[in-house]
Design an enzyme around this catalytic site. Structure first.
Site, mmCIF file in Angstrom:
data_model
loop_
_atom_site.group_PDB
_atom_site.id
_atom_site.type_symbol
_atom_site.label_atom_id
_atom_site.label_comp_id
_atom_site.label_asym_id
_atom_site.label_seq_id
_atom_site.Cartn_x
_atom_site.Cartn_y
_atom_site.Cartn_z
ATOM 1 N N CYS A 1 8.168 3.718 5.824
ATOM 2 C CA CYS A 1 7.405 3.380 4.655
ATOM 3 C C CYS A 1 7.835 3.245 3.231
ATOM 4 C CB CYS A 1 6.126 4.498 4.390
ATOM 5 S SG CYS A 1 7.058 6.023 3.545
ATOM 6 N N CYS B 1 0.781 -1.095 -0.213
ATOM 7 C CA CYS B 1 0.018 0.048 0.166
ATOM 8 C C CYS B 1 0.910 1.235 0.075
ATOM 9 C CB CYS B 1 -0.847 -0.071 1.185
ATOM 10 S SG CYS B 1 -1.981 1.521 1.110
HETATM 11 FE FE1 SF4 Z 1 -1.564 2.826 2.947
HETATM 12 FE FE2 SF4 Z 1 1.068 3.398 3.917
HETATM 13 FE FE3 SF4 Z 1 -0.821 5.315 3.944
HETATM 14 FE FE4 SF4 Z 1 -1.165 3.336 5.594
HETATM 15 S S1 SF4 Z 1 0.429 4.896 5.555
HETATM 16 S S2 SF4 Z 1 -2.877 3.900 4.128
HETATM 17 S S3 SF4 Z 1 -0.155 1.527 4.339
HETATM 18 S S4 SF4 Z 1 0.210 4.368 1.900
#
Ligand code: SF4
Length: 252
Positions: A234, A122
């Site tokens: 991230c 994600c």
């Molecule tokens: Fe997706 Fe990373 Fe945002 Fe969580 S922090 S919604 S995992 S992009």
């Protein structure tokens, strides 16, 4: 390595700037890279400090952010306030809609809670890939990384070569600042900040992946709180020199 600098010159620059204040680093960055440098902000407290300092230097600067599509409403409100406050246009980079559709279709809308791999997928689609587009064509970018934010950031230098992004320069003018210094600066200059901080949030990312921290917890403990360990990133920042190699952000 960009702009004809070698590793030796980068070491020299770090010796020169290690005792310098953030404004000197920013001034050098704007003078050296001109329109080829940009600040990336997720509108955390460090970003508020850097935006204010940049505005005082008086040279034009580019500001960009990554809109993952899952940010808290408070962050969008601050984003708009900053545009008005500093009279700057924020360049907003969003994920590819096709990629979002695909991961949501295959893994579900809240895939990040399933596993570290799904969370990283994600982040890759919503942050890492848009970041690649944002940095395309730049020679340097400015972040709000600080050494004592978390164990993965302990060796952050004020000036680095960003191997994760085509070897461009990465400037971390607040590398040696503490959290109280950041908040003192915000208070002294009466700068805007994310109102979630008044509700116990110390590091703010996407809404479903951020929560308030408890007293005594690590500053980033509220990020991906369901994951174990202290090396949660991230994928935007790749740390070396014995730090986490977890591909894994900006906040910033
Ligand atoms: Fe997706 Fe990373 Fe945002 Fe969580 S922090 S919604 S995992 S992009």
């Amino acid at each position: 390595m960009s702009e004809g600098f070698g590793a030796f010159q980068v070491d020299e620059l770090n010796r020169r700037f290690e005792k310098a204040g953030p404004r000197e680093v920013l001034q050098w960055g704007l003078e050296t890279f001109a329109e080829k440098i940009a600040i990336c902000s997720a509108f955390g407290p460090e970003g508020m400090v850097l935006l204010h300092m940049l505005s005082l230097i008086g040279r034009p600067f580019k500001l960009f952010t990554l809109d993952t599509g899952r940010l808290p409403q408070e962050t969008y409100e601050l984003m708009q306030k900053c545009e008005e406050w500093y009279s700057v246009k924020i360049h907003v980079y969003a994920p590819d809609p096709g990629e979002i559709s695909e991961i949501v279709h295959v893994h579900g809308v809240n895939l990040f809670y399933q596993s570290v791999e799904m969370r990283e997928l994600c982040c890759k689609v919503r942050k890492v890939r848009p970041m690649m587009r944002a940095l395309d064509g730049l020679s340097a970018w400015i972040t709000g990384l600080r050494r004592i934010q978390t164990v993965t950031r302990r060796a952050v230098a004020k000036i680095e070569i960003d191997d994760a992004h085509n070897g461009i320069f990465k400037l971390n003018p607040l590398a040696d600042w503490s959290e109280p210094e950041v908040w003192d600066y915000i208070g002294t200059h009466k700068l805007p900040y994310n109102t979630l901080h008044d509700r116990g949030y110390r590091s703010i990312g996407c809404a479903p992946c951020t929560r308030a921290t408890n007293p005594g917890e690590d500053i980033r403990a509220g990020r991906w709180w369901w994951e174990q360990g202290d090396k949660k990133e991230c994928g935007i920042h790749i740390f070396s020199r014995g730090q986490s190699a977890n591909n894994g952000s900006t906040d910033s």
